[in-house]
Design an enzyme around this catalytic site. Structure first.
Site, short mmCIF file in Angstrom:
data_model
loop_
_atom_site.label_atom_id
_atom_site.label_comp_id
_atom_site.label_asym_id
_atom_site.label_seq_id
_atom_site.Cartn_x
_atom_site.Cartn_y
_atom_site.Cartn_z
N GLY A 2 0.83 -1.20 0.00
CA GLY A 2 0.00 0.00 0.00
C GLY A 2 0.86 1.24 0.00
O GLY A 2 2.08 1.20 0.14
N GLY A 48 1.17 4.92 1.83
CA GLY A 48 0.77 5.75 2.96
C GLY A 48 1.08 7.21 2.73
O GLY A 48 1.58 7.62 1.68
N GLN A 108 3.33 8.96 4.20
CA GLN A 108 4.75 9.27 4.22
C GLN A 108 5.59 8.34 3.33
O GLN A 108 6.80 8.49 3.27
CB GLN A 108 5.30 9.18 5.66
CG GLN A 108 4.96 10.38 6.52
CD GLN A 108 3.51 10.36 6.96
OE1 GLN A 108 3.00 9.33 7.37
NE2 GLN A 108 2.85 11.50 6.88
N THR A 138 5.75 4.32 0.77
CA THR A 138 5.18 3.09 0.22
C THR A 138 5.61 1.91 1.09
O THR A 138 6.75 1.84 1.53
CB THR A 138 5.67 2.87 -1.22
OG1 THR A 138 5.33 4.01 -2.00
CG2 THR A 138 5.01 1.64 -1.82
N VAL A 139 4.68 0.98 1.33
CA VAL A 139 4.94 -0.18 2.18
C VAL A 139 5.06 -1.42 1.31
O VAL A 139 4.20 -1.68 0.47
CB VAL A 139 3.84 -0.36 3.23
CG1 VAL A 139 4.15 -1.55 4.13
CG2 VAL A 139 3.68 0.91 4.07
N LYS A 141 8.70 -0.06 5.06
CA LYS A 141 8.15 1.25 4.69
C LYS A 141 9.25 2.12 4.12
O LYS A 141 10.16 2.55 4.84
CB LYS A 141 7.51 1.92 5.91
CG LYS A 141 6.91 3.29 5.60
CD LYS A 141 6.30 3.91 6.84
CE LYS A 141 5.74 5.30 6.56
NZ LYS A 141 5.18 5.92 7.78
N ASP A 185 -3.48 10.97 13.54
CA ASP A 185 -3.98 10.52 12.23
C ASP A 185 -4.71 9.19 12.40
O ASP A 185 -4.48 8.23 11.64
CB ASP A 185 -2.82 10.37 11.24
CG ASP A 185 -3.32 10.30 9.80
OD1 ASP A 185 -4.49 10.69 9.55
OD2 ASP A 185 -2.56 9.86 8.92
#
Length: 786
Positions: free
Chosen positions: A451, A453, A455, A457-458, A472, A570
């Protein structure tokens, strides 16, 4: 009496002698052919193998040639189709063989008896076919000629002798299978050609190309321009031929009719059901070689095996290897070429040409060449070795500088400073090398992406010890954003809670910083609740309630039990991950803030996701622990309704926040209308109502009216056990609603701006210290350090 007997004896002896001479001559001619089997001639025409004259000289009956005496001249006939042979050619590497035969001419209106000739060429059950090297040629006037019995297309051309305009006469109509015509114009490819040297253009003579597909049954039809067959009128002829007919060679149709035959080229393949024949040739199968020809000069010939284009029988296509010539289909038919005799200039004058089987070589004085080669080779070796060593040294030095540069730019020094201030509290995290993470993620392959995010990419990775991790990779960030990255590392290093994603380590020697987390297998909560294709019926009410308890416990711990209170800032369903047992874990601490005990709020630039942001935080620019409570209230609303944080009202088509929609529905006592249909049957109404009332308190427009996360967690645990004892009442503070109308309208308005924002306003947060429940919290031991 004895005299008469003597005469009879002489007569018988003479007859026997004559028969013996004739038989010997025939036997000599036949044995001459059989001795070479493919080197025979008939009437001056070479008959190469697999064709042959006489039994034993041909491969199969289809290749038999009969040498007949016609009008005192020996003429070869292809017995399988009874056609006179003009020439025979063996197939090459990329072509079929060809047999040129004399084919009858089709005519109309040429015979004095009024009979027309329309022979049909039938090559069925033979290795022969009509190739596209031939053309259909028609000679005469006011007629159309076309092919019959052919596959796929209808081919033909038109004869017209009345056209006088040159521009009109350059076009020859062809016909497709629908009967429609299209024009093909001959282009003058050679400059300076006289008009009479060009091909037939339709004025008394026309021609058309054959389709590329091989044809075994083919006939010719001549008809008048009105489409009707005709047997009267002027003489018209048509035929297939591989010869080029031009205006200068144009012959009257009566003369062509008198010739009776035209030269036709038939393609042929080496078709045999007996594969032992090809094996006996000792030829190399081409698929076993890397190139078109074999580099092994001892191999004289090469063969291809493939399916016949005119039948389902395999056929062989053979040729002599480089350095050999002859007939590859004849036993030992490929003979060595003596290049030294054919062209002595292959070698220099100072060298000697030496021929050998399959090639040649030039022999000369090698001493000087050896010395030059050895010296050059040694020099090149030294040069290459020096360049390699220098390059390796420079690359190693450059990589060390790059790693040091990246470590400093990615906040390594600042992170060390932060961790040193917490020495004894934070355990050192593992420092991964870039090679380890590249191997774990297959060089950060797109197939490994879990996915994207806020901040970075994971990626899903597999460490060498077999552990599955989430890697991450942060986006390219400027120095102003480094504090967020360092903040996430420091915060996660302090956290040791089963419902918070665990940080395993990081890598700072890459261009962008990389964090390594434990891998959570079942993705995020948003996917399980909202994605239509998921159709996830595992999210029953009991599981949703347990997830809410897990999240509340984690936030209660962050707000109350950590060494310094931590505000997530968040909280949303995409940041809630589910493990293999569907237990919730809070993730993504990129925007989290840790505050000291004596702080009441945190001043920062507003950040968050539309639908989750506390309206009071937006108005007052102060982020408190109650702002996380508001975001958690939105998640409770998602769990109850199954709606996304921003929705479109079906009646008004208005886009509003789920929080506002939920509060209005609760105020109007319409909870059953907005409840997710997937939990309607299996849920306890009193539990759903209790959680909805709690969500209403969390979504209060004023922070002071919201419970803290410790109270929320305690209330949710009580609802799980005895919802009827819930202390939260289903009431709405009317005065609070009136005071917050203007503020809430402002919140609804900002929904239209997009999915996320970053607005330049200052904001703070508050801190509450409380003891977390022992069931959800592990001892807060130092976990990570640098």
């Amino acid at each position: 009496m004895s005299y008469k007997n003597t005469n009879n004896s002489h007569l018988i002896l003479f007859k026997l002698l004559l028969l013996l001479i004739l038989y010997s001559a025939d036997l000599t001619a036949s044995s001459s052919c059989r001795s070479e089997c493919g080197g025979c001639k008939c009437g001056g025409i070479a008959i190469p193998y697999p064709f042959g004259i006489g039994k034993g000289c041909y491969l199969e009956k289809s290749y038999e040639i009969e040498c007949l005496n016609t009008s005192g001249k020996l003429v070869p006939f292809l017995s399988v189709i009874s056609k006179e042979v003009v020439s025979i050619h063996l197939p090459g590497r990329q072509s079929f063989g060809s047999v040129r035969v004399r084919s009858p001419i089709t005519s109309a209106g040429c015979s004095s008896d009024g009979k027309d000739s329309a022979p049909v060429m039938n090559l069925t059950d033979s290795p022969f076919f009509v190739s596209d090297i031939n053309n259909l040629v028609g000679v005469g006037c006011s007629s159309k000629v076309s092919l019959e019995h052919i596959k796929q297309n209808m081919v033909g051309c038109e004869l017209n002798c009345s056209t006088t305009n040159a521009s009109d006469s350059n076009s020859i109509p062809f016909f497709d299978k629908t009967g429609c015509s299209f024009s093909y114009t001959f282009a003058q490819v050679c400059t300076g050609n006289k008009p009479e040297d060009m091909g037939c253009d339709g004025r008394g003579c026309c021609q058309a190309s054959l389709p590329r597909e091989p044809q075994q049954v083919i006939g010719i039809r001549i008809e008048s321009n009105d489409g009707k067959s005709t047997t009267s009128g002027d003489c018209r002829v048509a035929f297939l031929t591989d010869e080029f007919f031009s205006l200068s060679k144009l012959t009257k149709p009566e003369q062509l009719h008198a010739k009776r035959y035209a030269t036709l080229s038939l393609g042929w393949i080496m078709q045999t059901r007996n594969t032992s024949f090809v094996n006996s040739l000792a030829c190399k199968i081409r698929k076993d070689t890397d190139t078109a020809y074999s580099n092994d000069q001892s191999i004289k010939c090469i063969c291809d095996y493939t399916m016949s284009i005119i039948s389902d029988i395999r056929y062989a296509n053979c040729e002599c290897n480089l350095g050999y010539k002859g007939n590859p289909y004849d036993s030992d038919g490929c003979r060595d070429i003596d290049e030294c005799k054919e062209n002595p200039k292959y070698c220099k004058e100072t060298d000697t040409c030496v021929n050998f089987e399959g090639g040649y070589r030039c022999v000369g004085d090698k001493t000087k060449a050896i010395m030059i080669g050895a010296g050059t080779g040694f020099g090149v070796l030294v040069l290459v070795g020096g360049v390699w060593w220098l390059r390796k040294f420079l690359v190693k030095r450059r990589m060390a500088k790059r790693k040091k540069k990246f470590f400093k730019r990615n906040g390594g020094l600042l992170l060390q400073q932060e961790l040193n201030t917490r020495q004894g509290v934070v355990e050192k995290a593992r420092i991964f090398t870039s090679k380890e993470l590249e191997k774990a993620t297959e060089n950060f392959s797109e197939n490994r992406v879990l996915g994207h995010g806020g901040q970075g990419t994971v990626y899903k990775g597999m460490l060498v010890d077999g552990r599955t991790v989430a890697v991450k990779k942060s986006k390219v960030i400027d120095e102003d954003k480094l504090q967020e990255f360092i903040n996430e590392v420091v915060i996660l290093s302090q956290i040791n809670h089963r419902h918070v994603v665990k940080l395993l380590g990081c890598c700072l020697e890459t261009e962008v910083p990389i964090l390594v987390y434990e891998f959570i297998i079942n993705g995020n909560l948003f996917k399980h609740i909202h994605e239509e294709e998921a159709d996830d019926y595992t999210m029953i009410w009991g599981m949703r309630l347990r997830i809410a308890v897990d999240i509340a416990g984690a936030l209660s711990y962050l707000h109350s039990a950590a060494s310094s209170p931590i505000y997530h800032r968040d909280i949303k369903s995409t940041n809630i991950l589910l493990d293999e047992k569907y237990r919730a874990k809070v993730a993504d601490f990129g925007t989290s803030r840790s505050v000291t005990i004596d702080q009441t709020h945190w001043t920062t630039v507003i950040s968050g996701t539309v639908g989750y942001v506390d309206p009071e935080y937006y108005r007052s620019s102060q982020y408190t622990e109650k702002s996380d409570v508001y975001s958690f209230g939105v998640i409770l609303a998602e769990l109850i309704t199954g709606d996304k944080p921003v929705i479109m009202v079906q009646n008004t088509q208005e886009i509003i926040a789920l929080a506002e929609h939920f509060r209005v529905a609760m105020k109007e006592r319409r909870l059953s209308d907005i409840m997710d249909a997937r939990i309607r049957d299996d849920s306890k109404p009193e539990q759903v109502m209790a959680v909805a009332n709690l969500a209403m308190k969390c979504l209060s427009s004023r922070g002071r009216n919201r419970p803290n996360m410790r109270e929320v967690f305690t209330e949710l645990e009580r609802i799980c056990t005895s919802p009827e004892d819930s202390q939260v009442q289903n009431r709405i503070d009317e005065e609070e609603e009136e005071d917050g109308v203007e503020e809430e309208e402002e919140v609804v308005t900002i929904v239209h701006r997009g999915d996320s924002w970053s607005i330049g306003v200052t904001a703070p947060a508050s801190s509450i210290v409380a003891s977390p429940p022992s069931s959800d919290v592990e001892p807060l031991n130092p976990l990570l350090t640098w």
